[in-house]
Every structure is written in structure tokens, then in C-alpha cells.
Design a protein around this motif. Structure first.
Motif, short mmCIF file in Angstrom:
data_model
loop_
_atom_site.label_atom_id
_atom_site.label_comp_id
_atom_site.label_asym_id
_atom_site.label_seq_id
_atom_site.Cartn_x
_atom_site.Cartn_y
_atom_site.Cartn_z
N ILE A 157 -5.19 0.83 8.41
CA ILE A 157 -4.03 0.68 8.58
C ILE A 157 -3.89 -0.31 9.66
N GLY A 158 -2.99 -1.38 9.60
CA GLY A 158 -2.57 -2.16 10.66
C GLY A 158 -3.92 -2.80 11.28
N VAL A 159 -4.04 -2.71 12.63
CA VAL A 159 -4.96 -3.47 13.49
C VAL A 159 -6.30 -2.76 13.12
N GLU A 160 -6.24 -1.57 12.80
CA GLU A 160 -7.45 -0.72 12.36
C GLU A 160 -8.41 -1.29 11.40
N ASP A 184 -2.90 1.18 4.15
CA ASP A 184 -1.97 0.44 3.97
C ASP A 184 -2.08 -0.77 3.15
N SER A 185 -0.95 -1.58 3.00
CA SER A 185 -1.10 -3.02 2.31
C SER A 185 -2.19 -3.70 2.85
N SER A 186 -2.26 -3.56 4.20
CA SER A 186 -3.45 -4.56 4.82
C SER A 186 -5.10 -3.98 4.38
N GLY A 187 -5.13 -2.60 4.37
CA GLY A 187 -6.55 -2.22 3.91
C GLY A 187 -6.58 -2.53 2.68
N MET A 208 -1.32 1.25 -8.87
CA MET A 208 -1.58 -0.21 -8.34
C MET A 208 -2.39 -0.97 -9.47
N ARG A 209 -3.02 -0.21 -10.74
CA ARG A 209 -3.88 -0.81 -11.53
C ARG A 209 -5.27 -1.49 -11.02
N LEU A 210 -5.54 -1.06 -9.82
CA LEU A 210 -6.65 -1.47 -9.12
C LEU A 210 -7.93 -0.73 -9.47
#
Length: 94
Positions: free
Chosen positions: A14-17, A47-50, A84-86
């Protein structure tokens, strides 16, 4: 060059991690492995960044014919990937 490289996420993606994990992926892909296993067994939240980092890793790896495997994905995260069909784009391993 290693044939198989394992990268373990140490904390939630998540985020900066995400930045440390992303840096590791870039360094490994520069070595042109045949297979990169991303161990997500320590991940409870993503999250979306991950997710974006995992998709970018998959796309970058495809350019070098490197197989990407997601290992140790929790049931909840797998369900999210499925929605999300990933799941159609990644290989999963327990």
C-alpha cells in the motif's frame, strides 16, 4: 543470471510501502531471470498502487520472456484479483 528468483514482500503493498518492492522487482528483471516468484504470503492488504506494481512487473517480465508467479496469495486478495479479472493474467502458486 539466476533461472528462478524469489522476491518476498515484507509488508502490505500500500502507498509508499510499494516503492521498496517495486525497486527489488526492477533490479531482478535487469538480471533477466527465466522465472520470478513474487511471494505475497506476508500481505494482508494491497491497494491500487500495489496492484499496479504487480501488473507492471508482469508486463515488464513478458518483454524478457520471464514468467511471473504470485505465491502465497491470501484468499481475500485472490478474490479481489478474480473480481478484477487479473487471475487470467497471473500464475498463482500456494
Amino acid at each position: 543470471m539466476n533461472d528462478v528468483v524469489i522476491i518476498s514482500a515484507k509488508s502490505d503493498l500500500i502507498g509508499v510501502e510499494v516503492e521498496c518492492f517495486k525497486k527489488q522487482i526492477v533490479e531482478v528483471l535487469a538480471e533477466n531471470p527465466k522465472k520470478m516468484i513474487l511471494d505475497l504470503s506476508n500481505i494482508a492488504v494491497i491497494d491500487s498502487s500495489g496492484i499496479g506494481t504487480l501488473v507492471a512487473a508482469k508486463n515488464s517480465a513478458a518483454n524478457t520472456n520471464c514468467e511471473v508467479v504470485l505465491k502465497g496469495v491470501s484468499d481475500d486478495i485472490f478474490k479481489m484479483f478474480k473480481i478484477m479479472r487479473l487471475t487470467e493474467h497471473f500464475v498463482f502458486e500456494n
